[in-house]
Scaffold this active site. Structure first.
Site, PDB file in Angstrom:
ATOM      1  N   GLY A  85      -2.857  -2.883  -7.068  1.00  0.00           N
ATOM      2  CA  GLY A  85      -1.972  -4.038  -7.020  1.00  0.00           C
ATOM      3  C   GLY A  85      -1.829  -4.708  -8.377  1.00  0.00           C
ATOM      4  O   GLY A  85      -0.735  -5.181  -8.737  1.00  0.00           O
ATOM      5  N   ASP A  86      -2.916  -4.740  -9.141  1.00  0.00           N
ATOM      6  CA  ASP A  86      -2.860  -5.319 -10.484  1.00  0.00           C
ATOM      7  C   ASP A  86      -1.905  -4.516 -11.364  1.00  0.00           C
ATOM      8  O   ASP A  86      -1.119  -5.077 -12.136  1.00  0.00           O
ATOM      9  CB  ASP A  86      -4.253  -5.328 -11.120  1.00  0.00           C
ATOM     10  N   GLY A 106       4.712   1.150   0.096  1.00  0.00           N
ATOM     11  CA  GLY A 106       5.550   0.765  -1.027  1.00  0.00           C
ATOM     12  C   GLY A 106       5.419  -0.692  -1.386  1.00  0.00           C
ATOM     13  O   GLY A 106       4.327  -1.266  -1.370  1.00  0.00           O
ATOM     14  N   GLY A 165       0.813  -1.201   0.000  1.00  0.00           N
ATOM     15  CA  GLY A 165       0.000   0.000   0.000  1.00  0.00           C
ATOM     16  C   GLY A 165       0.851   1.256   0.000  1.00  0.00           C
ATOM     17  O   GLY A 165       1.824   1.374  -0.749  1.00  0.00           O
TER      18      GLY A 165
END
Length: 313
Positions: free
Chosen positions: A257-258, A231, A228
């Site tokens: 995240g993707d 980093g 998040g």
């Protein structure tokens, strides 16, 4: 070429509020949008936007309205005919970037449909450099589905099989780590903690490293752990690196995240070293978090400035 498989695609509806979400109240929305989503679709859209050849494999009924959104994305897609329709996911974001998500389970796949998805992925993976298996599994699909795909692809293509990245969670991730030997996994801190039975929510990179080292390289080739706002961490057989994201205004964390995984794969496809692969992953994740909805960041969306990378091991 890079190939993605999205076993459980979704029509992502994002509603943006003008004030924090008030449970039980009636609120007016400031805006709304729809995107063709699902983890593998999100990864593919970011890769294609960067100009790299990419094919997205997904189960999709011939009469599914999702296909309109998919075609609008301009993505090169291999559609595997199935009976059920794609689910809809709802994300609600407020001015502070806090996101509340409601994810539906998706349509149940039959045994024959599951086999057809595996076969289509094997065909699409011929000549690919990376195969990204991403997202949750729909009803009817066993927890070891990704293990089955990995085995089928490697059996068919042997030494020419692509590198394989997996981004999933829960029992599906546990099965991959136990039996699939993927080249890369991309958990976030909570997913990594669930995998090993530890509470890693809010953990820093060094704490996550201690856990990831139990998996890399013994069970998986590498781990890209997204943290998040703190980093990301990259761990492989040669070392471990941590990166800090640039300052951004968070609009929606959906798909961040993707996009981080897309950035990493793009970096590897371009021959970048570990530092730069991680740096590009963080840059792509930050870009996605600064965009509304499930938008795939383009190269012009990437934040500038330095992204410090520290070698931890």
């Amino acid at each position: 070429m890079i190939v993605t498989l999205t076993a459980n695609p979704s029509l992502d509806r994002t509603v943006t509020l003008a004030a924090p979400l008030q449970v039980g109240d009636v609120q007016a929305a400031r805006s709304a949008r729809e995107d063709a989503g699902g983890k593998g679709i999100n990864v593919a859209r970011a890769i294609a936007a960067a100009g790299e050849p990419c094919v997205a494999v997904l189960p999709l009924a011939i009469d599914d309205p999702f296909d309109t959104a998919l075609r609008g994305s301009g993505l090169d897609a291999h559609r595997v005919p199935v009976a059920g329709h794609v689910r809809a996911n709802l994300a609600i974001t407020d001015p502070a970037g806090i996101t509340t998500k409601l994810n539906l389970p998706g349509a149940r796949l039959s045994t024959d449909e599951i086999s057809a998805v595996v076969d289509a992925t094997v065909v699409a993976a011929a000549g690919a450099t990376w195969l990204v298996l991403a997202g949750s599994l729909p009803p009817g699909v066993p927890d070891d589905f990704y293990v089955r795909v990995i085995g089928a692809v490697r059996a068919a293509h042997g030494a020419h099989a692509p590198l394989i990245a997996v981004d999933t969670s829960g029992p599906a991730l546990a099965a991959v780590v136990a039996h699939g030997r993927p080249d890369l996994i991309k958990p976030n801190d909570e997913e990594l903690g669930e995998l090993v039975g530890a509470d890693l929510a809010g953990a820093d990179a060094r704490t996550a490293l201690d856990v990831a080292r139990a998996l890399v390289p013994g069970r998986v080739g590498a781990a890209l752990v997204t943290l998040g706002a703190r980093g990301a961490l990259l761990v492989d057989a040669d070392g471990a690196w941590a990166a800090v994201p640039p300052p951004i205004r968070v609009v929606s964390t959906v798909g961040a995240g993707d996009s981080s995984l897309a950035g990493y794969v793009l970096g590897d496809a371009r021959g970048e070293d570990a530092d730069e692969r991680l740096r590009l992953a963080v840059r792509y994740g930050a870009a996605a978090a600064s965009l509304p909805g499930t938008q795939a960041p383009t190269p012009r969306d990437l934040p500038g400035g330095d992204i410090p990378v520290t070698r931890l091991a």
